[in-house]
Each structure stands twice: as C-alpha cells, then as structure tokens.
Design an enzyme around this catalytic site. Structure first.
Site, PDB file in Angstrom:
ATOM      1  N   ARG A 206      35.057  36.660  35.845  1.00  0.00           N
ATOM      2  CA  ARG A 206      35.948  36.274  36.744  1.00  0.00           C
ATOM      3  C   ARG A 206      36.057  35.091  38.055  1.00  0.00           C
ATOM      4  NH1 ARG A 206      33.222  41.476  36.142  1.00  0.00           N
ATOM      5  NH2 ARG A 206      34.589  43.177  35.484  1.00  0.00           N
ATOM      6  N   LYS A 256      29.927  42.495  39.612  1.00  0.00           N
ATOM      7  CA  LYS A 256      30.914  43.810  39.616  1.00  0.00           C
ATOM      8  C   LYS A 256      30.302  45.664  39.786  1.00  0.00           C
ATOM      9  CE  LYS A 256      35.153  44.868  40.474  1.00  0.00           C
ATOM     10  NZ  LYS A 256      36.957  45.123  39.541  1.00  0.00           N
ATOM     11  N   ARG A 335      42.035  34.244  33.003  1.00  0.00           N
ATOM     12  CA  ARG A 335      41.201  35.609  32.705  1.00  0.00           C
ATOM     13  C   ARG A 335      41.732  36.604  32.253  1.00  0.00           C
ATOM     14  NH1 ARG A 335      36.614  38.988  33.603  1.00  0.00           N
ATOM     15  NH2 ARG A 335      36.583  40.811  33.537  1.00  0.00           N
ATOM     16  N   HIS A 358      33.335  44.379  31.234  1.00  0.00           N
ATOM     17  CA  HIS A 358      33.925  45.893  31.502  1.00  0.00           C
ATOM     18  C   HIS A 358      33.226  46.799  30.790  1.00  0.00           C
ATOM     19  CE1 HIS A 358      38.799  44.511  32.368  1.00  0.00           C
ATOM     20  NE2 HIS A 358      37.183  44.459  32.835  1.00  0.00           N
ATOM     21  N   TYR A 368      45.336  44.822  31.664  1.00  0.00           N
ATOM     22  CA  TYR A 368      45.753  44.710  31.116  1.00  0.00           C
ATOM     23  C   TYR A 368      46.312  44.632  29.839  1.00  0.00           C
ATOM     24  CZ  TYR A 368      41.204  41.497  33.392  1.00  0.00           C
ATOM     25  OH  TYR A 368      40.544  40.938  34.273  1.00  0.00           O
TER      26      TYR A 368
END
Length: 396
Positions: A206, A256, A335, A358, A368
């Site tokens: 990211r 994150k 990304r 993820h 995505y």
C-alpha cells in the site's frame, strides 16, 4: 418589570432596545456573582417562549448557549475530539468539514438543527460526491454532534437519525497493462520517486506502507547464517533481498490489520532500484548536513522528513504524463496493477491475497475483482519473469 414563574425559576421580562429581554436568576456561582440566563425577542410572548425552552434545556442538563452553532460544534470537535490521530487524518477531516459541512450547515444553531436539514444537505451533496466521500462527510457531522452531546451542548444527535444516501459514481481504480507498466517504469527512472514506483508495482504494498518503510526493514539473505539481516548492517552486496511490511503511515505506525504484517522477497528490479536509491539518499543526507532529519525512512524528502501523500500523488502524475498515459492515475493503482499482472501470469488468488496482506481471498476478490483473471508462482519469481529481461531488451 413583569415577574413570572417558569418551572421552579423566577423570571423577569422587561423592555430593552426595540424589543424585550427576559432573565432567569440561577443563583450565585462559585465566585459569589449572580448568574442569570437571558433571552431576547421582539415581543413578550416570544421572550417567554424562549425562557420556557431554556428552562427545559436546563432541566435536561443542556448547558450550551442558544447561539452555539453547528460551526462551533464542528470546530470544537476538530480541536478537541481528534487527539492521537495522525496529522494527515486531522488535515483530511478539517478539509471535509470546511469544504462540505460548515458552508451549508455552519450558521444553524445546534439546538435548532433538524433531521430535515441534514437530509436536504446530504441529498444536495449526493449529486456530486462519491458514496464513500459522502459517508465520511456525514461522519464528520455525526461525530461533532456526538461530542457536543457528551458535553451537554445538545440533547440528541439528529445526524444519527439520517441514512447516508448513495452518492455519485466515484472514479474506479484501474490497473496498468504490462506495456503501460513498462512505460511508467521508464518514465520514472529520472525521478526521485523511481524506487517508490518500482517497489509499489513489483510488491503490491500500500502507498501508506511504502511511505512508512524503514531501512532496518529492508533485509538481505545471508546463506552462512541462514537468516535475513538488515541492509543497514550487511549492505547490498548480496543476491536476495526482502522487506518487512510491519508498519504503515498511521497512528501508532501499525499496519492495517495483523495479516498485513508480512515479509516480501524483492524481485531483482526492486532490489537494484533500492540499491541505487540508498546511494542517492546518502548523497542527499551529506548535502543537507545539519538540516537532515533522520527518521531512517527509505522514502523521504530531501531533508529526511516523511513524504506527504499529496506530493507523492503530484509526482506520480508527472511520471504517468511523461509515460504517455495521461495524468488520471494514482499511486494506489500500482497496487491494483500488481494484482492484475500476477493474475495474468497465473498466480493463484490465495497467493495474491497473502502478498497484498488481505485476511482472506474474499477481500481480494471484492476490492480487486476487475484486476483478477480466471486463473491466477510467487511475487518475486513472477515479477522477475515479467520485468527481469527489461534491461536486456533495452540494451539490444
């Protein structure tokens, strides 16, 4: 001077100026001075109604002045309600408040704000703002009033009673084709952002993770020790390199999610770009002298301070313009391009999910979905296949 009883309070209404003033005695304060609550109006009836409402608010514990506005509530929240938030987050929320909340609702007295006001305001914004931005703007108002509630400035939060409408269609993220990616890499070479672009495109990290990357989290594989060691200790004279993506440009410097903490081996092109970038940064540090602020950041300004996201976006737009693909591209789409390229090369979606940090494949498929192909080997190996012969082709 007329005296009346409102609830348990004695009030007086008397002529003043071109209208009337009403006052309620609240006794004496800690300093021994008499405390009085006043309301003004054109007629005695108007003043009496205002005094009755003021008494209701007092009995409900509401302490705000009748002149306390939505603007006051929002500004108080920006000043006191964002402690511990990053500077970037505070700046973003302030811009949202000053651009979308205060101009339309700011003058309304907070106690007079109604759900209809909020509904009409959001419906107007929905014609030009994307749904995600609309939710953020609505959240600013809700959180500002929530703080005012906690401080007894208002009885209820009318913004909580309104559902955020669907906004205008936002600008969808897109991915570079392989040819476009090649052109961007070529155009980025003269730029100080070159290594940033290469790392982002070939590892899928990211933008906030790239801005927070530190040199002690760039590591080399030492075969004799059978472990990774920071390049700050062992240098770049090695064959295999990786990055620890454990931090992000956010409060607490955390990533994150826990799944986002990952170690990614670097393809050859990325390792070469980092080696060159390290040498260039050493020269910048020497030139800056005492002005250098050492945060140990891989990507930083000419004096060592953290990169601003807006500056990165502007620099990236210049690169895409020079690459001949226009200026409507954002760094985060590197990304998306990483995911698209891996998918085109037959990398399984489970592996892509791991590489981009993820928690599971559902997030990857949802976020995505336009970049994924029906059939999706690991990141560094695949990127070596895609970009590994780039230098050789150019030299032929």
């Amino acid at each position: 001077m007329a005296k009346i009883l409102i609830g348990k309070y004695e009030a007086t209404i008397y002529p003043e100026g071109e209208g009337y003033t009403g006052a309620i005695s609240l006794g004496f304060g800690p300093d021994g001075k008499r405390q009085r609550l006043k309301r003004k109006g054109r007629t005695k009836a108007m003043v009496k109604d205002k005094l009755i409402k003021a008494v209701r608010d007092l009995e409900a514990g509401i302490t705000a002045s009748e002149n306390y506005t939505v603007r006051d509530a929002v500004n108080d929240w920006l000043a006191k309600g964002l402690k511990g938030r990053s500077e970037n987050t505070v700046t973003k929320l302030r811009i949202l408040a000053e651009t979308h909340v205060i101009p339309k609702l700011g003058k309304i007295k907070l106690q007079q704000l109604r759900a209809d006001h909020v509904d009409e305001w959001l419906d107007e914004l929905a014609e030009r703002l994307a749904t995600s931005t609309l939710r953020e703007v609505h959240s600013v108002l809700k959180r500002a009033i929530r703080q005012a509630q906690a401080r007894d400035q208002v009885l209820r939060n009318v913004a909580e009673l309104v559902t955020t409408p669907t906004g205008a269609d936002g600008q969808p993220s897109k991915a570079l084709t392989r040819q476009q990616a090649e052109a961007v890499l070529k155009a980025a070479e003269p730029s100080e952002l070159y290594a940033y672009v290469v790392i982002s495109l070939t590892t899928g990290i990211r933008t906030e993770e790239a801005r927070a990357l530190r040199w002690d989290h760039v590591v080399a594989w030492i075969p004799k020790l059978k472990k990774w060691q920071p390049v700050t200790e062992v240098g770049f004279n090695h064959k295999r390199f990786a990055i620890y993506v454990w931090r992000a440009d956010r409060v607490g410097s955390d990533t994150k999610t826990r799944k986002s903490r990952r170690t990614l081996e670097l393809p050859t092109l990325a390792a070469q770009a980092l080696r060159q970038h390290h040498a260039r940064q050493a020269a910048s540090k020497l030139k800056a002298g005492e002005a250098w602020k050492d945060h140990n950041l891989v990507f930083c300004t000419s004096v060592g301070s953290p990169l601003d996201a807006a500056n990165v976006r502007r620099s990236f737009r210049r690169i895409t313009k020079n690459a001949g693909i226009g200026t409507k591209w954002r760094p985060r789409e590197l990304r998306h391009s990483f995911v698209s390229i891996l998918s085109d090369q037959g990398v399984p979606i489970e592996t892509i999910a791991d590489l981009v940090g993820h928690a599971g494949t559902s997030v990857t498929e949802t976020v995505y979905r336009h970049q994924l192909r029906p059939v999706i080997t690991k990141g560094a190996h695949t990127m070596n296949t895609v970009f590994g012969d780039r230098r050789r082709v150019e030299s032929e």
